[in-house]
Motif scaffolding. Sequence first.
Motif, PDB file in Angstrom:
ATOM      1  N   ALA A  22      35.804  10.790  79.053  1.00 44.34           N
ATOM      2  CA  ALA A  22      35.368   9.393  79.083  1.00 44.34           C
ATOM      3  C   ALA A  22      36.205   8.604  80.084  1.00 44.34           C
ATOM      4  O   ALA A  22      35.670   7.788  80.842  1.00 44.34           O
ATOM      5  N   MET A  23      37.511   8.852  80.097  1.00 46.73           N
ATOM      6  CA  MET A  23      38.394   8.155  81.039  1.00 46.73           C
ATOM      7  C   MET A  23      38.003   8.496  82.476  1.00 46.73           C
ATOM      8  O   MET A  23      37.916   7.606  83.324  1.00 46.73           O
ATOM      9  N   GLN A  24      37.755   9.760  82.752  1.00 51.15           N
ATOM     10  CA  GLN A  24      37.391  10.167  84.113  1.00 51.15           C
ATOM     11  C   GLN A  24      36.077   9.524  84.542  1.00 51.15           C
ATOM     12  O   GLN A  24      35.953   9.023  85.657  1.00 51.15           O
ATOM     13  N   GLU A  25      35.092   9.513  83.652  1.00 49.90           N
ATOM     14  CA  GLU A  25      33.807   8.893  83.979  1.00 49.90           C
ATOM     15  C   GLU A  25      33.979   7.384  84.197  1.00 49.90           C
ATOM     16  O   GLU A  25      33.380   6.806  85.102  1.00 49.90           O
ATOM     17  N   LEU A  26      34.811   6.760  83.395  1.00 49.72           N
ATOM     18  CA  LEU A  26      35.082   5.333  83.537  1.00 49.72           C
ATOM     19  C   LEU A  26      35.750   5.037  84.881  1.00 49.72           C
ATOM     20  O   LEU A  26      35.344   4.118  85.600  1.00 49.72           O
ATOM     21  N   LEU A  27      36.755   5.823  85.235  1.00 50.59           N
ATOM     22  CA  LEU A  27      37.442   5.628  86.516  1.00 50.59           C
ATOM     23  C   LEU A  27      36.493   5.880  87.689  1.00 50.59           C
ATOM     24  O   LEU A  27      36.537   5.153  88.694  1.00 50.59           O
ATOM     25  N   ASP A  28      35.621   6.880  87.568  1.00 55.62           N
ATOM     26  CA  ASP A  28      34.629   7.150  88.624  1.00 55.62           C
ATOM     27  C   ASP A  28      33.671   5.969  88.774  1.00 55.62           C
ATOM     28  O   ASP A  28      33.277   5.617  89.885  1.00 55.62           O
ATOM     29  N   LEU A  29      33.310   5.368  87.661  1.00 53.46           N
ATOM     30  CA  LEU A  29      32.427   4.209  87.673  1.00 53.46           C
ATOM     31  C   LEU A  29      33.107   2.993  88.312  1.00 53.46           C
ATOM     32  O   LEU A  29      32.487   2.238  89.064  1.00 53.46           O
ATOM     33  N   LEU A  30      34.393   2.829  88.034  1.00 57.84           N
ATOM     34  CA  LEU A  30      35.134   1.663  88.517  1.00 57.84           C
ATOM     35  C   LEU A  30      35.596   1.775  89.969  1.00 57.84           C
ATOM     36  O   LEU A  30      35.802   0.758  90.637  1.00 57.84           O
ATOM     37  N   ALA A  31      35.773   2.982  90.472  1.00 54.80           N
ATOM     38  CA  ALA A  31      36.368   3.183  91.797  1.00 54.80           C
ATOM     39  C   ALA A  31      35.660   2.413  92.920  1.00 54.80           C
ATOM     40  O   ALA A  31      36.338   1.744  93.717  1.00 54.80           O
ATOM     41  N   GLY A  35      37.474  -0.583  95.016  1.00 58.54           N
ATOM     42  CA  GLY A  35      37.595  -0.476  96.472  1.00 58.54           C
ATOM     43  C   GLY A  35      37.014  -1.676  97.188  1.00 58.54           C
ATOM     44  O   GLY A  35      37.575  -2.166  98.169  1.00 58.54           O
ATOM     45  N   ARG A  36      35.884  -2.175  96.680  1.00 60.76           N
ATOM     46  CA  ARG A  36      35.256  -3.343  97.284  1.00 60.76           C
ATOM     47  C   ARG A  36      36.129  -4.588  97.146  1.00 60.76           C
ATOM     48  O   ARG A  36      36.135  -5.453  98.016  1.00 60.76           O
ATOM     49  N   LEU A  37      36.891  -4.671  96.077  1.00 58.06           N
ATOM     50  CA  LEU A  37      37.789  -5.811  95.887  1.00 58.06           C
ATOM     51  C   LEU A  37      39.070  -5.674  96.699  1.00 58.06           C
ATOM     52  O   LEU A  37      39.538  -6.638  97.304  1.00 58.06           O
ATOM     53  N   CYS A  38      39.663  -4.492  96.693  1.00 52.39           N
ATOM     54  CA  CYS A  38      40.972  -4.289  97.330  1.00 52.39           C
ATOM     55  C   CYS A  38      40.894  -4.239  98.859  1.00 52.39           C
ATOM     56  O   CYS A  38      41.792  -4.715  99.540  1.00 52.39           O
ATOM     57  N   GLY A  39      39.839  -3.645  99.388  1.00 55.59           N
ATOM     58  CA  GLY A  39      39.731  -3.444 100.835  1.00 55.59           C
ATOM     59  C   GLY A  39      39.895  -4.693 101.677  1.00 55.59           C
ATOM     60  O   GLY A  39      40.731  -4.743 102.581  1.00 55.59           O
ATOM     61  N   VAL A  74      39.498  -5.584  85.048  1.00 49.81           N
ATOM     62  CA  VAL A  74      39.758  -4.738  86.218  1.00 49.81           C
ATOM     63  C   VAL A  74      39.868  -5.591  87.474  1.00 49.81           C
ATOM     64  O   VAL A  74      40.724  -5.346  88.330  1.00 49.81           O
ATOM     65  N   ARG A  75      39.027  -6.631  87.598  1.00 51.44           N
ATOM     66  CA  ARG A  75      39.085  -7.509  88.769  1.00 51.44           C
ATOM     67  C   ARG A  75      40.450  -8.166  88.876  1.00 51.44           C
ATOM     68  O   ARG A  75      41.044  -8.221  89.957  1.00 51.44           O
ATOM     69  N   ALA A  76      40.976  -8.643  87.761  1.00 52.10           N
ATOM     70  CA  ALA A  76      42.300  -9.287  87.776  1.00 52.10           C
ATOM     71  C   ALA A  76      43.376  -8.305  88.228  1.00 52.10           C
ATOM     72  O   ALA A  76      44.247  -8.649  89.042  1.00 52.10           O
ATOM     73  N   ILE A  77      43.319  -7.089  87.735  1.00 51.14           N
ATOM     74  CA  ILE A  77      44.295  -6.064  88.132  1.00 51.14           C
ATOM     75  C   ILE A  77      44.142  -5.745  89.616  1.00 51.14           C
ATOM     76  O   ILE A  77      45.126  -5.659  90.356  1.00 51.14           O
ATOM     77  N   ALA A  78      42.906  -5.580  90.073  1.00 54.10           N
ATOM     78  CA  ALA A  78      42.656  -5.217  91.476  1.00 54.10           C
ATOM     79  C   ALA A  78      43.165  -6.283  92.437  1.00 54.10           C
ATOM     80  O   ALA A  78      43.807  -5.965  93.450  1.00 54.10           O
ATOM     81  N   ILE A  79      42.904  -7.536  92.138  1.00 50.29           N
ATOM     82  CA  ILE A  79      43.359  -8.619  93.023  1.00 50.29           C
ATOM     83  C   ILE A  79      44.886  -8.661  93.046  1.00 50.29           C
ATOM     84  O   ILE A  79      45.501  -8.768  94.112  1.00 50.29           O
ATOM     85  N   ARG A  80      45.498  -8.551  91.883  1.00 54.13           N
ATOM     86  CA  ARG A  80      46.971  -8.547  91.817  1.00 54.13           C
ATOM     87  C   ARG A  80      47.540  -7.394  92.637  1.00 54.13           C
ATOM     88  O   ARG A  80      48.465  -7.586  93.431  1.00 54.13           O
ATOM     89  N   GLU A  81      47.000  -6.206  92.476  1.00 57.46           N
ATOM     90  CA  GLU A  81      47.502  -5.038  93.202  1.00 57.46           C
ATOM     91  C   GLU A  81      47.239  -5.151  94.700  1.00 57.46           C
ATOM     92  O   GLU A  81      48.070  -4.760  95.516  1.00 57.46           O
ATOM     93  N   ALA A  82      46.084  -5.683  95.075  1.00 50.97           N
ATOM     94  CA  ALA A  82      45.767  -5.826  96.501  1.00 50.97           C
ATOM     95  C   ALA A  82      46.718  -6.804  97.187  1.00 50.97           C
ATOM     96  O   ALA A  82      47.225  -6.525  98.283  1.00 50.97           O
ATOM     97  N   VAL A 133      32.896 -13.859  98.683  1.00 46.24           N
ATOM     98  CA  VAL A 133      32.262 -12.546  98.534  1.00 46.24           C
ATOM     99  C   VAL A 133      31.867 -12.328  97.071  1.00 46.24           C
ATOM    100  O   VAL A 133      30.723 -12.002  96.760  1.00 46.24           O
ATOM    101  N   GLU A 134      32.825 -12.515  96.176  1.00 44.25           N
ATOM    102  CA  GLU A 134      32.556 -12.319  94.747  1.00 44.25           C
ATOM    103  C   GLU A 134      31.865 -13.523  94.110  1.00 44.25           C
ATOM    104  O   GLU A 134      31.381 -13.436  92.995  1.00 44.25           O
ATOM    105  N   ARG A 135      31.851 -14.669  94.805  1.00 39.25           N
ATOM    106  CA  ARG A 135      31.180 -15.885  94.335  1.00 39.25           C
ATOM    107  C   ARG A 135      31.725 -16.415  92.998  1.00 39.25           C
ATOM    108  O   ARG A 135      30.984 -16.900  92.151  1.00 39.25           O
ATOM    109  N   LEU A 136      33.040 -16.302  92.823  1.00 39.00           N
ATOM    110  CA  LEU A 136      33.670 -16.822  91.608  1.00 39.00           C
ATOM    111  C   LEU A 136      33.987 -18.304  91.799  1.00 39.00           C
ATOM    112  O   LEU A 136      34.251 -18.754  92.917  1.00 39.00           O
ATOM    113  N   ASP A 137      34.000 -19.050  90.707  1.00 43.87           N
ATOM    114  CA  ASP A 137      34.337 -20.468  90.805  1.00 43.87           C
ATOM    115  C   ASP A 137      35.860 -20.629  90.950  1.00 43.87           C
ATOM    116  O   ASP A 137      36.624 -19.700  90.708  1.00 43.87           O
ATOM    117  N   GLU A 138      36.271 -21.831  91.348  1.00 47.11           N
ATOM    118  CA  GLU A 138      37.685 -22.083  91.618  1.00 47.11           C
ATOM    119  C   GLU A 138      38.571 -21.895  90.388  1.00 47.11           C
ATOM    120  O   GLU A 138      39.681 -21.399  90.487  1.00 47.11           O
TER     121      GLU A 138
END
Length: 169
Positions: A22-31, A35-39, A74-82, A133-138
């Motif tokens: 389940a973890m592997q499938e979840l990570l495959d789904l999230l990758a 990537g789209r957020l971090c790049g 995940v978005r919060a983690i990705a932005i922080r890490e990026a 890009v993500e169209r999030l509010d301020e």
Amino acid sequence: MTADPEHIATLVRGAQRGDSMAMQELLDLLAPYVGRLCGPIALQDGPDAAQETLIAVFRGISRLREPAALFGWVRAIAIREAVRTARRAGAPAEPLDLDSVPRPDDPHLAAEVGDLLDRLSPEHRAVLVLRDVERLDERTVSELLHISTGTVKSRLHRARKSFRKGWQG
């Protein structure tokens, strides 16, 4: 995302119970999402930021209380890490002079956009990606980046101004 919410919830709960499949499938789904957020924020170090994000997800999945909140978490983690990865890589702390950016009529449009993003600070790239890009509010952007809404607005204004100035050459 392409997976239905029930399937995602099942994967999250399975991963939380220690189900490695389940973890592997979840990570495959999230990758791809990660990537789209971090790049655009970490640029050439985007893959490193994405990897750090997925490691943090792997380590922290047990703390996620509500499976429906997965992508926001995940978005919060990705932005922080990026942002952290971009800073560590020595990206400029302030926008650079953009006079040397190629003209908009250059045939390599994607390279121009990448070059313009590269010239922005990680903080400005993060705000620009989250809003445009993500169209999030301020308010959401301010929560994700742990800064005030006013800071989001000023960074977004500066990032757009720098991007526009470089684009118009």
